[in-house]
Scaffold this active site. Sequence first.
Site, PDB file in Angstrom:
ATOM      1  N   PRO A   8       0.839  -1.196   0.000  1.00  0.00           N
ATOM      2  CA  PRO A   8       0.000   0.000   0.000  1.00  0.00           C
ATOM      3  C   PRO A   8       0.877   1.251   0.000  1.00  0.00           C
ATOM      4  O   PRO A   8       1.729   1.409   0.874  1.00  0.00           O
ATOM      5  CB  PRO A   8      -0.785  -0.107   1.308  1.00  0.00           C
ATOM      6  CG  PRO A   8       0.039  -0.994   2.188  1.00  0.00           C
ATOM      7  CD  PRO A   8       0.780  -1.919   1.279  1.00  0.00           C
ATOM      8  N   GLY A  25       0.315   5.376  -0.429  1.00  0.00           N
ATOM      9  CA  GLY A  25      -0.719   6.403  -0.541  1.00  0.00           C
ATOM     10  C   GLY A  25      -0.388   7.446  -1.596  1.00  0.00           C
ATOM     11  O   GLY A  25       0.747   7.539  -2.075  1.00  0.00           O
ATOM     12  N   SER A  60      -4.247   1.880  -0.485  1.00  0.00           N
ATOM     13  CA  SER A  60      -4.086   2.624   0.771  1.00  0.00           C
ATOM     14  C   SER A  60      -5.355   3.391   1.158  1.00  0.00           C
ATOM     15  O   SER A  60      -6.106   3.842   0.289  1.00  0.00           O
ATOM     16  CB  SER A  60      -2.933   3.616   0.608  1.00  0.00           C
ATOM     17  OG  SER A  60      -2.953   4.578   1.633  1.00  0.00           O
ATOM     18  N   TYR A  92      -5.981   2.679   7.651  1.00  0.00           N
ATOM     19  CA  TYR A  92      -5.471   3.464   8.767  1.00  0.00           C
ATOM     20  C   TYR A  92      -6.673   3.693   9.652  1.00  0.00           C
ATOM     21  O   TYR A  92      -7.563   4.470   9.304  1.00  0.00           O
ATOM     22  CB  TYR A  92      -4.908   4.803   8.282  1.00  0.00           C
ATOM     23  CG  TYR A  92      -3.508   4.730   7.719  1.00  0.00           C
ATOM     24  CD1 TYR A  92      -2.517   3.971   8.342  1.00  0.00           C
ATOM     25  CD2 TYR A  92      -3.163   5.438   6.575  1.00  0.00           C
ATOM     26  CE1 TYR A  92      -1.229   3.929   7.827  1.00  0.00           C
ATOM     27  CE2 TYR A  92      -1.872   5.396   6.059  1.00  0.00           C
ATOM     28  CZ  TYR A  92      -0.922   4.633   6.696  1.00  0.00           C
ATOM     29  OH  TYR A  92       0.361   4.590   6.190  1.00  0.00           O
ATOM     30  N   THR A 100      -2.704  -1.288   9.074  1.00  0.00           N
ATOM     31  CA  THR A 100      -1.320  -0.859   9.319  1.00  0.00           C
ATOM     32  C   THR A 100      -1.228  -0.310  10.738  1.00  0.00           C
ATOM     33  O   THR A 100      -1.986   0.586  11.109  1.00  0.00           O
ATOM     34  CB  THR A 100      -0.891   0.202   8.287  1.00  0.00           C
ATOM     35  OG1 THR A 100      -0.958  -0.399   6.992  1.00  0.00           O
ATOM     36  CG2 THR A 100       0.521   0.705   8.542  1.00  0.00           C
ATOM     37  N   LYS A 104      -0.220  -5.140   9.356  1.00  0.00           N
ATOM     38  CA  LYS A 104       1.035  -4.747   8.706  1.00  0.00           C
ATOM     39  C   LYS A 104       1.854  -3.871   9.648  1.00  0.00           C
ATOM     40  O   LYS A 104       1.343  -2.879  10.180  1.00  0.00           O
ATOM     41  CB  LYS A 104       0.727  -3.967   7.428  1.00  0.00           C
ATOM     42  CG  LYS A 104       1.939  -3.348   6.750  1.00  0.00           C
ATOM     43  CD  LYS A 104       1.559  -2.795   5.383  1.00  0.00           C
ATOM     44  CE  LYS A 104       2.723  -2.134   4.676  1.00  0.00           C
ATOM     45  NZ  LYS A 104       2.931  -0.750   5.074  1.00  0.00           N
ATOM     46  N   HIS A 128       7.688  -0.207   7.327  1.00  0.00           N
ATOM     47  CA  HIS A 128       7.168   0.920   6.558  1.00  0.00           C
ATOM     48  C   HIS A 128       8.271   1.551   5.687  1.00  0.00           C
ATOM     49  O   HIS A 128       8.295   2.754   5.452  1.00  0.00           O
ATOM     50  CB  HIS A 128       6.589   1.970   7.510  1.00  0.00           C
ATOM     51  CG  HIS A 128       5.349   2.653   6.998  1.00  0.00           C
ATOM     52  ND1 HIS A 128       4.086   2.367   7.452  1.00  0.00           N
ATOM     53  CD2 HIS A 128       5.182   3.632   6.075  1.00  0.00           C
ATOM     54  CE1 HIS A 128       3.201   3.146   6.838  1.00  0.00           C
ATOM     55  NE2 HIS A 128       3.847   3.928   5.994  1.00  0.00           N
ATOM     56  N   SER A 164       9.675  -3.997   2.800  1.00  0.00           N
ATOM     57  CA  SER A 164      10.714  -3.063   3.264  1.00  0.00           C
ATOM     58  C   SER A 164      12.101  -3.504   2.802  1.00  0.00           C
ATOM     59  O   SER A 164      12.699  -4.418   3.370  1.00  0.00           O
ATOM     60  CB  SER A 164      10.689  -2.869   4.787  1.00  0.00           C
ATOM     61  OG  SER A 164       9.440  -2.325   5.194  1.00  0.00           O
ATOM     62  N   VAL A 186      12.866  -4.612  -0.317  1.00  0.00           N
ATOM     63  CA  VAL A 186      12.892  -5.594  -1.416  1.00  0.00           C
ATOM     64  C   VAL A 186      13.133  -4.819  -2.719  1.00  0.00           C
ATOM     65  O   VAL A 186      12.303  -3.995  -3.115  1.00  0.00           O
ATOM     66  CB  VAL A 186      11.553  -6.365  -1.478  1.00  0.00           C
ATOM     67  CG1 VAL A 186      11.560  -7.339  -2.645  1.00  0.00           C
ATOM     68  CG2 VAL A 186      11.293  -7.085  -0.153  1.00  0.00           C
TER      69      VAL A 186
HETATM   70  C1  LIG Z   1       5.564   7.148  -0.619  1.00  0.00           C
HETATM   71  C2  LIG Z   1       5.118   6.049   0.294  1.00  0.00           C
HETATM   72  C3  LIG Z   1       3.820   6.064   0.778  1.00  0.00           C
HETATM   73  C4  LIG Z   1       3.389   5.019   1.618  1.00  0.00           C
HETATM   74  N1  LIG Z   1       2.086   4.999   2.024  1.00  0.00           N
HETATM   75  C5  LIG Z   1       1.647   3.979   2.806  1.00  0.00           C
HETATM   76  C6  LIG Z   1       0.284   3.882   3.167  1.00  0.00           C
HETATM   77  O1  LIG Z   1      -0.536   4.714   2.800  1.00  0.00           O
HETATM   78  N2  LIG Z   1      -0.087   2.838   3.947  1.00  0.00           N
HETATM   79  C7  LIG Z   1       0.792   1.869   4.375  1.00  0.00           C
HETATM   80  O2  LIG Z   1       0.405   0.947   5.075  1.00  0.00           O
HETATM   81  N3  LIG Z   1       2.087   1.930   4.007  1.00  0.00           N
HETATM   82  C8  LIG Z   1       2.523   2.937   3.235  1.00  0.00           C
HETATM   83  N4  LIG Z   1       3.833   2.970   2.832  1.00  0.00           N
HETATM   84  C9  LIG Z   1       4.731   1.869   3.223  1.00  0.00           C
HETATM   85  C10 LIG Z   1       4.686   0.753   2.203  1.00  0.00           C
HETATM   86  O3  LIG Z   1       3.471   0.044   2.261  1.00  0.00           O
HETATM   87  C11 LIG Z   1       5.812  -0.267   2.444  1.00  0.00           C
HETATM   88  O4  LIG Z   1       5.737  -0.742   3.759  1.00  0.00           O
HETATM   89  C12 LIG Z   1       7.189   0.323   2.176  1.00  0.00           C
HETATM   90  O5  LIG Z   1       7.167   1.082   1.003  1.00  0.00           O
HETATM   91  C13 LIG Z   1       8.209  -0.791   2.078  1.00  0.00           C
HETATM   92  O6  LIG Z   1       9.489  -0.277   1.957  1.00  0.00           O
HETATM   93  P1  LIG Z   1      10.265  -0.186   0.540  1.00  0.00           P
HETATM   94  O7  LIG Z   1       9.342   0.515  -0.406  1.00  0.00           O
HETATM   95  O8  LIG Z   1      11.474   0.612   0.850  1.00  0.00           O
HETATM   96  O9  LIG Z   1      10.563  -1.588   0.117  1.00  0.00           O
HETATM   97  C14 LIG Z   1       4.279   3.983   1.988  1.00  0.00           C
HETATM   98  C15 LIG Z   1       5.576   3.977   1.482  1.00  0.00           C
HETATM   99  C16 LIG Z   1       6.000   4.991   0.628  1.00  0.00           C
HETATM  100  C17 LIG Z   1       7.391   4.928   0.057  1.00  0.00           C
END
Ligand SMILES: Cc1cc2nc3c(=O)[nH]c(=O)nc-3n(C[C@H](O)[C@H](O)[C@H](O)COP(=O)(O)O)c2cc1C
Length: 378
Positions: free
Chosen positions: A94, A96, A123, A147, A174, A253, A277, A309, A311
């Site tokens: 997810p 956002g 998201s 959320y 989350t 999550k 995250h 996270s 990958v």
């Molecule tokens: C720009 C951005 C926005 C994100 N928004 C959300 C979100 O709305 N909800 C959520 O559960 N995680 C959110 N995440 C976390 C991602 O779901 C995920 O856990 C994270 O991107 C994993 O790390 P990686 O992208 O470095 O591999 C977001 C991550 C990024 C980079």
Amino acid sequence: MTVANRDILMKDISKETDFPLSFEEWEQKASEVMHAGGYGYASTGAGRNETAKRNEEAFSKWAIVPRMLNDVSNVDMSVNLFGRRYKTPFLLSPIGMQTLAHEEGELATAKAAEAMGVPFIVSTVSAYSLEEIAEAAPNGCNWFQLYFSTVNPELSYSMVERAEKAGYEAIVITVDTTMAGWRETDMRNQFSPLSLGYGKGNYVSDPVFMKSLENHDLESIVAGILENIQHPSLTWKDVAEVKKRTKLPVLIKGILHQDDAKTALSYGVDGIIVSNHGGRQLDGVIASIDALPGIVEAVDGKIPVLLDSGVRRGIDAVKALALGADAVLIGRPFLYGLAVHGQQGVEKVLERFVQETEVSLALSGIADLSQRVTVTTR
Ligand SMILES: Cc1cc2nc3c(=O)[nH]c(=O)nc-3n(C[C@H](O)[C@H](O)[C@H](O)COP(=O)(O)O)c2cc1C
């Protein structure tokens, strides 16, 4: 695509000079096309970026000890999750406000996920509403990330109900974002996409949310979102309540501690996503891949354990699967694909993942995912 067809594949790839190959190349291109504030928001972690870096580096600690002579001419990468068989062990994390990356945002991502047969976790703070996203890819498989709003739980139940009605197949709560992390890049850039209204898709379309506002101008909507998004008082009771109100599987999550994984089991949670995250929340926490073995041990095969996270390529996914993940979520890589080439970019990123994973599993001597790759720390 079978491994035996790989010659064809290699020819296809060599024609595709327009598309980056590695994560680093996609990231570089994304930094060139995205607005500085949006790119800063997407690319950096919290604090001094320690965890964001650690997430990636930690994969290198694990080394594969491949097996030989195990007919790998047809690698079957399919996995079963909540009664559905998927061709590959990948999902899209997810993320956002995807219009920060591309004007079609989540609509393009949903279409790419549909084309690739990969579940897309939408998201709470998506730019488009969950219904619009479902309509954009009617044959896709979407999950909804929640959320939870502790100031207005009815709003959360409403979103869960809408997701169920719109055909979403799982709810992901989350739990590591009870408040935003300490993100210095955004402070420096004075950039808050939520305050700019990028994440309003699911709020302006929600009757409970709209009824809770006195005025429906952008300022009031944004103020309402900011009020609902912080939820420091979230507890397991809220998780239990969501579980009661939906027939869908409920995943958590953001779990990193074994004891939280055990508590999740005791609350009847249906799946765990090991995640920090992407290092955007609490800086200094354990790398997701390092937390995985402990969680897998605690869960003991009772429910699926997924990971995200850090990958970045297929071999990272192979290591996560080797350490007991049932499936792997791709985060920033697909967002950069979206920024650079819209729907096609997300598809290309996914293709690269799938192909590298297939080759890597084959060279590790694995013909299907019931077999485990052996890994060791060097
Ligand atoms: C720009 C951005 C926005 C994100 N928004 C959300 C979100 O709305 N909800 C959520 O559960 N995680 C959110 N995440 C976390 C991602 O779901 C995920 O856990 C994270 O991107 C994993 O790390 P990686 O992208 O470095 O591999 C977001 C991550 C990024 C980079």
